[in-house]
Design an enzyme around this catalytic site. Structure first.
Site, short mmCIF file in Angstrom:
data_model
loop_
_atom_site.label_atom_id
_atom_site.label_comp_id
_atom_site.label_asym_id
_atom_site.label_seq_id
_atom_site.Cartn_x
_atom_site.Cartn_y
_atom_site.Cartn_z
N GLU A 18 17.03 -17.19 -9.91
CA GLU A 18 16.56 -15.83 -10.19
C GLU A 18 15.82 -15.77 -11.54
O GLU A 18 14.77 -15.14 -11.65
CB GLU A 18 17.78 -14.88 -10.17
CG GLU A 18 17.51 -13.46 -10.61
CD GLU A 18 16.40 -12.74 -9.85
OE1 GLU A 18 15.93 -13.24 -8.82
OE2 GLU A 18 15.98 -11.67 -10.32
N LYS A 76 11.89 -14.62 -12.14
CA LYS A 76 11.51 -13.54 -13.07
C LYS A 76 10.42 -14.04 -14.02
O LYS A 76 9.44 -13.35 -14.28
CB LYS A 76 12.70 -13.04 -13.91
CG LYS A 76 13.71 -12.17 -13.24
CD LYS A 76 13.29 -10.76 -12.93
CE LYS A 76 12.75 -10.68 -11.55
NZ LYS A 76 13.64 -10.52 -10.44
N LYS A 78 5.66 -4.27 -4.60
CA LYS A 78 7.12 -4.20 -4.60
C LYS A 78 7.71 -4.34 -3.21
O LYS A 78 8.76 -4.96 -3.04
CB LYS A 78 7.57 -2.89 -5.23
CG LYS A 78 9.07 -2.83 -5.38
CD LYS A 78 9.48 -2.21 -6.66
CE LYS A 78 10.96 -2.35 -6.90
NZ LYS A 78 11.31 -3.66 -7.47
N ASN A 87 -1.29 2.58 5.62
CA ASN A 87 -0.42 1.51 5.11
C ASN A 87 0.05 0.70 6.32
O ASN A 87 0.63 1.27 7.24
CB ASN A 87 0.78 2.12 4.37
CG ASN A 87 1.91 1.13 4.12
OD1 ASN A 87 3.08 1.48 4.12
ND2 ASN A 87 1.58 -0.12 3.89
N GLY A 88 -0.23 -0.59 6.31
CA GLY A 88 0.18 -1.44 7.43
C GLY A 88 -0.96 -2.37 7.82
O GLY A 88 -1.90 -2.56 7.05
N TRP A 116 -2.68 -2.70 -1.66
CA TRP A 116 -2.39 -4.12 -1.82
C TRP A 116 -3.21 -4.79 -0.72
O TRP A 116 -2.93 -4.65 0.46
CB TRP A 116 -0.89 -4.39 -1.62
CG TRP A 116 -0.50 -5.79 -1.94
CD1 TRP A 116 -0.25 -6.32 -3.18
CD2 TRP A 116 -0.30 -6.86 -1.00
NE1 TRP A 116 0.09 -7.64 -3.06
CE2 TRP A 116 0.06 -8.01 -1.74
CE3 TRP A 116 -0.40 -6.97 0.39
CZ2 TRP A 116 0.33 -9.23 -1.15
CZ3 TRP A 116 -0.13 -8.20 0.98
CH2 TRP A 116 0.23 -9.31 0.22
N ARG A 146 3.62 -0.25 -5.06
CA ARG A 146 3.41 -0.81 -3.71
C ARG A 146 2.11 -1.58 -3.61
O ARG A 146 1.82 -2.20 -2.57
CB ARG A 146 3.39 0.33 -2.68
CG ARG A 146 4.67 1.14 -2.66
CD ARG A 146 4.56 2.26 -1.67
NE ARG A 146 4.53 1.77 -0.31
CZ ARG A 146 5.59 1.55 0.45
NH1 ARG A 146 6.78 1.80 -0.03
NH2 ARG A 146 5.46 1.11 1.67
N GLU A 194 6.99 -14.62 -12.05
CA GLU A 194 6.26 -13.50 -11.44
C GLU A 194 5.62 -12.58 -12.45
O GLU A 194 4.61 -11.97 -12.16
CB GLU A 194 7.14 -12.73 -10.46
CG GLU A 194 8.29 -11.99 -11.06
CD GLU A 194 9.12 -11.24 -10.02
OE1 GLU A 194 8.58 -10.78 -9.02
OE2 GLU A 194 10.35 -11.12 -10.24
N CYS A 238 0.86 -1.17 0.00
CA CYS A 238 0.00 0.00 0.00
C CYS A 238 0.91 1.24 0.00
O CYS A 238 2.00 1.23 0.58
CB CYS A 238 -0.93 0.10 1.20
SG CYS A 238 -2.11 -1.24 1.30
N HIS A 280 16.59 -36.96 -10.25
CA HIS A 280 16.18 -37.60 -9.00
C HIS A 280 14.70 -37.38 -8.72
O HIS A 280 14.29 -37.21 -7.57
CB HIS A 280 17.05 -37.08 -7.85
CG HIS A 280 18.48 -37.45 -8.02
ND1 HIS A 280 18.96 -38.72 -7.79
CD2 HIS A 280 19.55 -36.73 -8.46
CE1 HIS A 280 20.25 -38.76 -8.06
NE2 HIS A 280 20.63 -37.56 -8.48
C1 F6R Z 1 11.28 -10.18 -7.34
C2 F6R Z 1 11.32 -9.21 -6.28
C3 F6R Z 1 11.15 -9.68 -4.87
C4 F6R Z 1 12.03 -8.86 -3.91
C5 F6R Z 1 11.71 -9.25 -2.46
C6 F6R Z 1 12.59 -8.51 -1.48
O1 F6R Z 1 11.53 -9.61 -8.57
O2 F6R Z 1 11.46 -8.03 -6.51
O3 F6R Z 1 11.40 -11.04 -4.75
O4 F6R Z 1 13.36 -9.09 -4.20
O5 F6R Z 1 10.38 -8.99 -2.18
O6 F6R Z 1 12.41 -7.13 -1.58
P1 F6R Z 1 13.46 -6.13 -0.96
O7 F6R Z 1 14.71 -6.27 -1.75
O8 F6R Z 1 12.85 -4.77 -1.12
O9 F6R Z 1 13.65 -6.53 0.46
#
Ligand code: F6R
Length: 607
Positions: A481, A485, A602, A101-102, A75, A28, A488, A2, A504
């Site tokens: 990674e 990507k 994010k 927010n929270g 969110w 957010r 998501e 949020c 396995h």
């Molecule tokens: C994936 C992504 C998330 C963040 C994770 C940690 O693309 O962005 O997996 O890496 O939520 O976020 P931070 O780095 O802000 O703690």
């Protein structure tokens, strides 16, 4: 998660400022957006389920201008995403309106009491409880009422509140959720982060937990947790507004992927001198590495995968065992922590709840804590003993790209810095490893020049439902990674595995057309990896290889992307850039909004 924003001023129209700010905060959360503003003495509330665009459409015919307003992008946690559950929330008699927010942890108990006393609710959210409570406890004074509210609520909150009897003010507070104050001439702002106010000001105060602030157009008054009126430091933000715009690109994600060479150069320029010495003395002041006998690296998601690479570098360079853990697990895995432990926390936002809680835990057990973060003044950086900033600039796209490579780079520099200081590495090797960073930059530029090859492959694989990402050694970390990507932003189910582990069990899932992405940057292991390609191809898999020049993957895979040598430790990072593109172009070919993938936000500020 949020995002909130508030504006009080006569220099601009509150509605406009808030909508612009919400655009910057939409990363957010984007389940709904809403705004409340003052029209004369009346508080007008407009809110819409879905992305901010829906709210903008809805408001396009509103001709009113306003001097005071608050906004929210959601969110969803408590209550499904609907207009009804969208913020701002108001009290039953509509005298109080707020954005939050929270999470208010004891909201149900408070709600039950309010219901018993006859209050009628109009949403299922925890946030509405605060508006109702504020209205019920209102004693004619904003600060004293807020204090009474704070005494009753438990949890995390950044709140911006307007009361209809105070048409020139908003009152705000924070506890475990970020809130900044932006200072301007005849206008002041509050927001969840600086990107929302950068267009108007670079003078920013980072509020502390327990702070309350009354914001008017030409006055900002801060009170600490003991209600003492205090001055907090004003920070000059170096980020500029353009960095937080698409700057001619179609999406933030591709802009951020392509900023990586420039960020690598900047990191090198800022953190090393002309003699190749790494300038971390100030950042690491007070850490006596002679005394450190155990290092943990803790993070979530992509930052955790950056941490895994850091672990690999440090182990290789320092020759000691380093432990990496996922922040949501760290506290429950009974880590062995003493005052000889260094715990490193990696976080783009510096606000990820699990990472913050892990740091708190490590501190309580006596560890020295080091934050690696991208956001100046974020909670993680304020609470850590030491901080190294990544220099990625604002990352807006939800999927992390440039912050990830910056984290890997800082961990690389950190490993070299410690390695040289404690003679774990010879000068000659050190210089050669530093020079690999320049190669890395050039080789990423080459990937950018040839990105169309990746787009062509993305068009072929875009309808895939399932896939595997495979690699060995450090390439296995890259596979993780790359798989994240793809998942998501494309909603394609992929799994990453060490290449030798597939047989396995998981190989049972390989059948005609299943996508297998194979990374091979260490030619010592190339033949073994190629054997794994043969195994999956024999069962019908469609193999995309990302491998270093000279790899036999070029012949074994159906499609192949070649990367150039940036040294044993950094070549894998170039492979990760290819995988960022592969995920981006797959989403592009599918017509998906990769900057705002479904269900995500994010900054994950809940447990
Ligand atoms: C994936 C992504 C998330 C963040 C994770 C940690 O693309 O962005 O997996 O890496 O939520 O976020 P931070 O780095 O802000 O703690």
């Amino acid at each position: 998660m949020c995002g909130i924003i508030g504006y009080s001023g006569s220099e601009a129209d509150a509605i406009n400022v808030i909508l612009e700010g919400l655009e910057k905060l939409e990363y957010r959360g984007y389940d709904s957006a809403g705004i409340a503003f003052l029209d004369g003495n009346k508080i007008i509330i407009e809110k819409k389920e879905g992305k901010l665009q829906n709210l903008k459409e809805h408001l396009k015919d509103v001709a009113t201008k306003s001097n005071l307003g608050i906004g929210h992008t959601r969110w969803a946690t408590h209550g499904v995403p609907t207009d009804r559950n969208s913020h701002p929330h108001y009290s039953e008699n509509k005298d109080v309106v707020l954005v939050h927010n929270g999470i208010i942890e004891n909201y149900q108990e408070l709600k039950n009491d309010l219901l018993t006393s006859g209050v009628k609710f109009s949403s299922d959210t925890d946030s509405e409880v605060v508006a109702q409570l504020f209205s019920k406890l209102f004693d004619g004074d904003l600060l004293s009422t807020l204090n009474k509210v704070i005494e009753k609520i438990r949890g995390s909150y950044a709140l911006a509140i307007i009361h209809k009897d105070f048409p020139n003010k908003m009152i705000c507070c924070k506890n475990h959720s970020p809130l900044i104050v932006g200072l301007g001439a005849k206008q002041n702002f509050v927001a969840s982060d600086v990107s929302a106010v950068l267009k108007y000001t670079k003078d920013v105060i980072f509020l502390e937990d327990g702070d309350k602030v009354i914001v008017e157009q030409d006055k900002v008054e801060i009170f600490d947790k003991d209600n003492k009126s205090i001055e907090r430091k004003i920070n000059k933000i170096e980020w500029n507004f353009e960095q937080a715009t698409k700057g001619g690109y179609e999406h933030f994600m591709i802009k951020e992927i392509e900023e990586q060479p420039e960020i690598i150069e900047k990191t090198l320029n800022i953190y090393t001198d002309k003699n190749f010495d790494i300038k971390f003395d100030e950042q690491l002041e007070g850490i006596n590495f002679q005394n450190i006998d155990r290092i943990y690296i803790v993070a979530c998601g992509t930052a955790y995968y950056a941490g895994l690479q850091g672990q690999y570098f440090m182990k290789k360079i320092l020759g000691i065992d380093i432990f990496t853990d996922i922040a949501s697990e760290f506290r429950y895995n009974e880590p062995i922590i003493t005052d000889r432990t260094l715990a490193i926390f990696v976080s783009q936002s510096g606000e990820t709840f699990d990472t913050l809680m892990s740091m708190k835990y490590a501190k309580e057990k006596g560890a020295k804590t080091l934050a690696i973060s991208n956001v100046l003044g974020s909670t993680l950086t304020r609470e850590a003993d030491n901080v190294i900033y990544t220099l990625a600039g604002p990352e807006i796209s939800v999927a992390s790209t440039k912050a990830y490579s910056s984290q890997v780079l800082v961990l690389y520099l950190l490993s070299l810095y410690i390695g040289l200081k404690f003679e774990k590495i010879q000068e000659k090797e050190y210089v050669s490893l530093i020079k690999d960073i320049t190669k890395l930059k050039t080789n990423i530029e080459k990937i950018i020049e040839n990105k169309n090859t990746i787009y062509e492959i993305a068009k072929i694989i875009k309808d895939t439902q399932n896939g595997f990402y495979l690699g060995r050694g450090i390439d296995e970390k890259i596979a993780r990674e790359g798989s994240l990507k793809m998942k998501e932003i494309n909603y394609i189910h992929t799994e990453s595995l060490p290449a030798g582990e597939l047989k396995h069990g998981s190989i049972a899932l390989i059948e005609n057309g299943v996508l297998v992405v194979v990374i091979s940057t260490d030619l010592e292991m190339d033949e073994k990896t190629v054997s794994n390609i043969k195994e999956v191809k024999a069962r019908g898999a469609y193999v995309v290889g990302v491998a270093k020049k000279g790899s036999l993957v070029s012949e074994a895979a159906d499609k192949y992307i070649e990367i150039e040598d940036s040294g044993l430790l950094l070549t894998p990072l170039t492979a990760a850039i290819v995988l960022q593109y592969l995920a981006y172009y797959t989403a592009y070919a599918k017509g998906y909004d990769m900057d705002k993938p479904r269900n995500l936000a994010k900054s994950v500020t809940v447990e």
